[in-house]
Design a protein around this motif. Structure first.
Motif, short mmCIF file in Angstrom:
data_model
loop_
_atom_site.label_atom_id
_atom_site.label_comp_id
_atom_site.label_asym_id
_atom_site.label_seq_id
_atom_site.Cartn_x
_atom_site.Cartn_y
_atom_site.Cartn_z
N TRP A 1 3.65 -8.21 2.30
CA TRP A 1 4.31 -7.41 1.28
C TRP A 1 5.39 -8.22 0.57
O TRP A 1 5.97 -9.14 1.12
CB TRP A 1 4.92 -6.17 1.90
CG TRP A 1 3.89 -5.23 2.44
CD1 TRP A 1 3.49 -5.10 3.73
CD2 TRP A 1 3.10 -4.32 1.69
NE1 TRP A 1 2.51 -4.16 3.84
CE2 TRP A 1 2.24 -3.66 2.59
CE3 TRP A 1 3.03 -3.98 0.34
CZ2 TRP A 1 1.33 -2.68 2.19
CZ3 TRP A 1 2.13 -3.01 -0.06
CH2 TRP A 1 1.28 -2.39 0.85
N PHE B 1 10.65 -5.24 1.61
CA PHE B 1 10.65 -4.40 2.80
C PHE B 1 11.84 -3.45 2.79
O PHE B 1 12.86 -3.72 2.17
CB PHE B 1 10.71 -5.27 4.07
CG PHE B 1 9.55 -6.19 4.21
CD1 PHE B 1 8.37 -5.77 4.80
CD2 PHE B 1 9.62 -7.50 3.74
CE1 PHE B 1 7.28 -6.62 4.92
CE2 PHE B 1 8.54 -8.36 3.87
CZ PHE B 1 7.37 -7.92 4.45
N ARG B 2 11.68 -2.35 3.50
CA ARG B 2 12.76 -1.39 3.72
C ARG B 2 12.56 -0.77 5.09
O ARG B 2 11.47 -0.88 5.67
CB ARG B 2 12.78 -0.31 2.64
CG ARG B 2 11.56 0.61 2.68
CD ARG B 2 11.66 1.75 1.66
NE ARG B 2 10.48 2.58 1.63
CZ ARG B 2 10.25 3.61 2.43
NH1 ARG B 2 11.14 3.95 3.34
NH2 ARG B 2 9.13 4.32 2.33
N CYS C 1 1.06 1.62 -2.68
CA CYS C 1 1.68 0.30 -2.78
C CYS C 1 2.72 0.06 -1.68
O CYS C 1 3.55 -0.83 -1.78
CB CYS C 1 2.33 0.12 -4.16
SG CYS C 1 3.51 1.41 -4.57
N GLU C 2 2.67 0.87 -0.60
CA GLU C 2 3.54 0.64 0.55
C GLU C 2 2.85 1.11 1.82
O GLU C 2 1.98 1.98 1.78
CB GLU C 2 4.91 1.30 0.38
CG GLU C 2 4.92 2.80 0.46
CD GLU C 2 6.34 3.36 0.43
OE1 GLU C 2 7.26 2.70 -0.05
OE2 GLU C 2 6.50 4.49 0.91
N ILE D 1 8.92 -0.69 6.56
CA ILE D 1 7.88 -0.41 5.56
C ILE D 1 7.81 -1.58 4.59
O ILE D 1 8.83 -2.05 4.11
CB ILE D 1 8.22 0.89 4.77
CG1 ILE D 1 8.40 2.07 5.70
CG2 ILE D 1 7.19 1.15 3.68
CD1 ILE D 1 7.15 2.54 6.38
N GLY D 2 6.60 -2.04 4.32
CA GLY D 2 6.41 -3.08 3.31
C GLY D 2 5.98 -2.43 2.01
O GLY D 2 5.28 -1.41 2.01
N HIS D 3 6.44 -2.99 0.87
CA HIS D 3 6.05 -2.42 -0.43
C HIS D 3 6.03 -3.51 -1.49
O HIS D 3 6.63 -4.57 -1.34
CB HIS D 3 6.96 -1.26 -0.83
CG HIS D 3 8.40 -1.62 -0.98
ND1 HIS D 3 8.95 -2.04 -2.16
CD2 HIS D 3 9.42 -1.62 -0.07
CE1 HIS D 3 10.25 -2.28 -2.00
NE2 HIS D 3 10.54 -2.03 -0.72
N GLU D 4 5.31 -3.23 -2.57
CA GLU D 4 5.29 -4.13 -3.71
C GLU D 4 6.58 -3.94 -4.50
O GLU D 4 7.17 -2.86 -4.49
CB GLU D 4 4.07 -3.84 -4.59
CG GLU D 4 2.76 -4.12 -3.87
CD GLU D 4 1.54 -3.68 -4.67
OE1 GLU D 4 1.69 -3.29 -5.84
OE2 GLU D 4 0.45 -3.73 -4.10
N CYS E 1 6.68 -0.99 -6.98
CA CYS E 1 6.10 0.20 -6.38
C CYS E 1 6.91 1.44 -6.75
O CYS E 1 8.11 1.50 -6.51
CB CYS E 1 6.07 0.04 -4.86
SG CYS E 1 5.36 1.43 -3.97
N PRO F 1 7.86 5.13 -5.89
CA PRO F 1 7.75 5.97 -4.69
C PRO F 1 6.85 7.17 -4.94
O PRO F 1 6.89 7.79 -5.99
CB PRO F 1 9.18 6.43 -4.43
CG PRO F 1 10.05 5.64 -5.32
CD PRO F 1 9.20 5.06 -6.40
N GLU G 1 17.00 -0.59 2.01
CA GLU G 1 16.31 -1.75 1.44
C GLU G 1 16.74 -3.00 2.19
O GLU G 1 17.90 -3.15 2.55
CB GLU G 1 16.63 -1.92 -0.04
CG GLU G 1 15.91 -0.92 -0.94
CD GLU G 1 14.39 -1.05 -0.91
OE1 GLU G 1 13.87 -2.17 -0.86
OE2 GLU G 1 13.73 -0.01 -0.93
#
Length: 158
Positions: free
Chosen positions: A64, A67-68, A95-96, A116-119, A122, A124, A156
């Motif tokens: 990813w 991350f958060r 996207c997460e 959590i990984g995300h672009e 992304c 929400p 984040e």
């Protein structure tokens, strides 16, 4: 000739002078009462500048872009179990996804963090409740399973 408890005038002056300097030093250290009393301090929200700050982190997916942490709403487990069940807040965005977890054991707690990984771009999605099992390095025993301070709310990373 003695003028102060059988001491010479010079010695009496030294004793009086050193007593005065101690009193002045104590007054300076205490602020002399001129400064207002500090108000109650509010705890600062936890922050993470990198994944490396999470002790006991196991990453499942490092591909990813960002991350958060996820807000963990419940952590449960049996004393003989080598895993705890974790309920956390996620979104339905494609996207997460779950990217990792951290387990930190203290004397009386097992603290769990979900990553959590995300672009980067992304958006929400709608909030959803998600569940996963986090393996433990040793059985839960008498320790209480709880959300870590990093998963009390979503943070984040970076």
């Amino acid at each position: 000739m003695s003028t102060f408890s059988g001491r010479s005038p010079r010695r009496a002056a030294l004793v009086a002078g050193s007593t005065l300097s101690v009193v002045l030093a104590l007054t300076a250290c205490s602020g002399g009462g001129d400064e207002p009393e500090p108000g109650p301090t509010t705890p600062t929200a936890p922050s993470l500048s990198s994944l490396g700050e999470l002790r006991g982190l196991t990453m499942i997916d490092t591909s990813w872009e960002a991350f958060r942490t996820a807000k963990v709403t419940a952590v449960t487990g049996r004393p003989d179990a080598r895993a705890v069940d974790v309920t956390y807040e996620a979104t339905d965005a494609t996207c997460e996804a779950l990217a990792g977890f951290a387990e930190r054991r203290t004397e009386d707690q097992v603290q769990v963090t979900i990553v959590i990984g995300h672009e980067d771009d992304c958006e929400p999605g709608a909030p959803v409740t998600a569940r996963t099992s986090v393996p433990l390095t040793e059985p839960l025993g008498t320790a209480e399973p709880v959300a870590s301070r990093f998963s009390a709310e979503s943070i984040e990373i970076g």
